[in-house]
Design a protein around this motif. Structure first.
Motif, PDB file in Angstrom:
ATOM      1  N   PRO A 192      44.869  42.275  33.430  1.00 59.55           N
ATOM      2  CA  PRO A 192      45.152  43.154  32.303  1.00 59.55           C
ATOM      3  C   PRO A 192      43.991  43.146  31.314  1.00 59.55           C
ATOM      4  O   PRO A 192      43.246  42.165  31.218  1.00 59.55           O
ATOM      5  N   GLY A 193      43.810  44.229  30.603  1.00 58.27           N
ATOM      6  CA  GLY A 193      42.746  44.297  29.612  1.00 58.27           C
ATOM      7  C   GLY A 193      41.412  44.711  30.213  1.00 58.27           C
ATOM      8  O   GLY A 193      41.342  45.170  31.354  1.00 58.27           O
ATOM      9  N   THR A 194      40.369  44.544  29.445  1.00 61.37           N
ATOM     10  CA  THR A 194      39.019  44.952  29.872  1.00 61.37           C
ATOM     11  C   THR A 194      38.395  43.879  30.749  1.00 61.37           C
ATOM     12  O   THR A 194      38.270  42.729  30.339  1.00 61.37           O
ATOM     13  N   GLN A 195      38.024  44.263  31.956  1.00 60.39           N
ATOM     14  CA  GLN A 195      37.469  43.266  32.866  1.00 60.39           C
ATOM     15  C   GLN A 195      36.100  42.814  32.374  1.00 60.39           C
ATOM     16  O   GLN A 195      35.363  43.538  31.716  1.00 60.39           O
ATOM     17  N   TRP A 196      35.752  41.558  32.722  1.00 63.58           N
ATOM     18  CA  TRP A 196      34.532  40.946  32.210  1.00 63.58           C
ATOM     19  C   TRP A 196      33.263  41.661  32.651  1.00 63.58           C
ATOM     20  O   TRP A 196      32.314  41.799  31.892  1.00 63.58           O
ATOM     21  N   TYR A 197      33.224  42.083  33.902  1.00 65.56           N
ATOM     22  CA  TYR A 197      32.007  42.682  34.439  1.00 65.56           C
ATOM     23  C   TYR A 197      32.346  43.918  35.262  1.00 65.56           C
ATOM     24  O   TYR A 197      33.463  44.082  35.735  1.00 65.56           O
ATOM     25  N   GLN A 198      31.344  44.768  35.426  1.00 61.41           N
ATOM     26  CA  GLN A 198      31.504  45.919  36.295  1.00 61.41           C
ATOM     27  C   GLN A 198      31.602  45.449  37.753  1.00 61.41           C
ATOM     28  O   GLN A 198      31.094  44.380  38.121  1.00 61.41           O
ATOM     29  N   ASP A 199      32.229  46.274  38.591  1.00 72.60           N
ATOM     30  CA  ASP A 199      32.365  45.920  40.005  1.00 72.60           C
ATOM     31  C   ASP A 199      30.998  45.729  40.678  1.00 72.60           C
ATOM     32  O   ASP A 199      30.871  45.004  41.664  1.00 72.60           O
ATOM     33  N   THR A 200      29.958  46.368  40.138  1.00 72.60           N
ATOM     34  CA  THR A 200      28.611  46.260  40.714  1.00 72.60           C
ATOM     35  C   THR A 200      27.995  44.876  40.509  1.00 72.60           C
ATOM     36  O   THR A 200      26.909  44.599  41.036  1.00 72.60           O
ATOM     37  N   THR A 201      28.690  44.005  39.778  1.00 67.00           N
ATOM     38  CA  THR A 201      28.183  42.642  39.565  1.00 67.00           C
ATOM     39  C   THR A 201      28.487  41.757  40.771  1.00 67.00           C
ATOM     40  O   THR A 201      28.121  40.576  40.785  1.00 67.00           O
ATOM     41  N   ARG A 202      29.139  42.297  41.770  1.00 65.28           N
ATOM     42  CA  ARG A 202      29.530  41.506  42.948  1.00 65.28           C
ATOM     43  C   ARG A 202      28.338  40.775  43.563  1.00 65.28           C
ATOM     44  O   ARG A 202      28.409  39.571  43.849  1.00 65.28           O
ATOM     45  N   GLU A 203      27.236  41.496  43.782  1.00 60.89           N
ATOM     46  CA  GLU A 203      26.085  40.887  44.448  1.00 60.89           C
ATOM     47  C   GLU A 203      25.445  39.775  43.626  1.00 60.89           C
ATOM     48  O   GLU A 203      25.156  38.704  44.175  1.00 60.89           O
TER      49      GLU A 203
END
Length: 354
Positions: free
Chosen positions: A92-103
């Motif tokens: 819930p809420g604003t996620q810490w990082y964008q999904d592109t931070t996966r790598e």
């Protein structure tokens, strides 16, 4: 009774990471930056610790949120561990990082840093192409984040983990950087190749100068000798005009004189090494190299028998990162924290140092 690890704040996790991996630690930037603190925090949050059977994936980290961090019951923590891995799962809420931070989480923080130094493990029983989570904190490392471990007990546990887990090279590099961060006392003793000693003012530049004379010279030169050494304020620590003249070099008081002039007397034609010491700034860049070439030319010393060296404490320090892109081609960089290695910026010509 909770079976999950106790939780520190994210800020406290980062503070402990900086203590566990002090300056000089290989990959320290990856091990102590915000992304590393987030990764370790979330691993502890979901209980991804060696032996638990729970594994961490990058998605656990980049989908995490401040709202989720406030949910600290075992059910809430375990619920997040499983539900976020489902299609569309998120906190819930604003996620810490964008999904592109996966790598960056997977490659830089985990594979190239935490796993490499032994702070995390990677499961080997699933295919490399699998999307299943595969990382966990090494058990002893995870224990260093116990909120009840404080003060001298924390310091003792940290030291014990470092000694047991970090390799000898990493430990040696940490010790050298710690020792070279600044000298105490009124003066620093430097032993020259001929056995004589000189005194220098304490400080990072003097520590690097000492390392060049006592460590670099015997490692990379067959019969090293010191022609000239200066320190901050242009004070001459040592100057050997007689030796300089014997190899065909005339040393004149000049603003372009480097911090150190070394000579290797082993080759048939001696090798001259101009060295600059960098604690904050002042590497051998293209302009500086040209000035030193002119100095050698004016003294009648052939350039094919001249080398140029910039000496640093450690390549993880801001002083190197700040100046690396200005280092002159055809020169070398050396780090006292990794004394057996020499970095060459080749200009395509044959080098005399390696």
């Amino acid at each position: 009774m909770s079976t999950l690890p106790g939780l520190l704040s994210w800020e406290s996790v980062q503070e402990r990471l900086k203590a566990i991996f002090p300056e000089g630690t290989p990959h320290r930037g990856y091990l102590t930056r915000d992304l590393a603190a987030s990764t370790v925090f979330v691993a502890l949050y979901i209980g991804a610790v060696e032996g638990s059977g729970i594994w961490l994936g990058p998605k656990h980290v980049y989908r995490f949120s401040d709202d989720q961090a406030d949910m600290v019951s075992d059910d809430q923590r375990m619920g997040y561990a499983s539900q976020v891995m489902k299609a569309g799962g998120r906190a819930p809420g604003t996620q810490w990082y964008q999904d592109t931070t996966r790598e960056p989480i997977r490659d830089e923080t985990l594979r190239e840093a935490l796993v490499v130094v032994g702070a995390a493990i990677e499961r080997q029983d699933i295919p490399t192409t699998s999307s299943k989570p595969r990382y966990a904190l090494q058990a002893g490392f995870a224990e260093l984040f116990d909120p009840n471990l404080v003060g001298e007990k924390l310091d003792s546990a940290t030291g014990a983990w470092q000694s047991k887990t970090l390799n000898k090279g990493a430990l040696a590099r940490i010790a050298i950087v710690r020792g070279g961060a600044g000298s105490a006392g009124d003066s620093l003793s430097v032993t020259f190749p001929n056995g004589e000693t000189r005194r220098m003012k304490p400080g990072p530049s003097s520590e690097i100068t000492k390392a060049v004379i006592e460590v670099f010279a015997p490692r990379f030169m067959g019969e090293p000798a010191i022609l000239f050494v200066s320190e901050s304020g242009n004070k001459v620590v040592s100057r050997d005009d007689a030796l300089a003249k014997s190899v065909g070099l005339t040393i004149k008081a000049d603003k372009d004189l480097p911090d150190i002039i070394l000579v290797d007397l082993a080759p048939e034609h001696p090798l001259l090494v101009f060295a600059e010491v960098v604690a904050t700034d002042g590497p051998i860049n293209a302009r500086r190299k040209k000035a030193l070439e002119d100095l050698a030319n004016d003294a009648g010393f052939p350039l094919e028998h001249v080398a140029f060296l910039t000496a640093y404490l450690d390549r993880s320090r801001p002083s190197f990162k700040k100046t690396v892109d200005s280092l002159a081609w055809g020169s070398f960089a050396w780090f006292s924290a990794e004394p057996d290695h020499l970095m060459e910026l080749s200009d395509g010509k044959r080098s005399r140092l390696i």
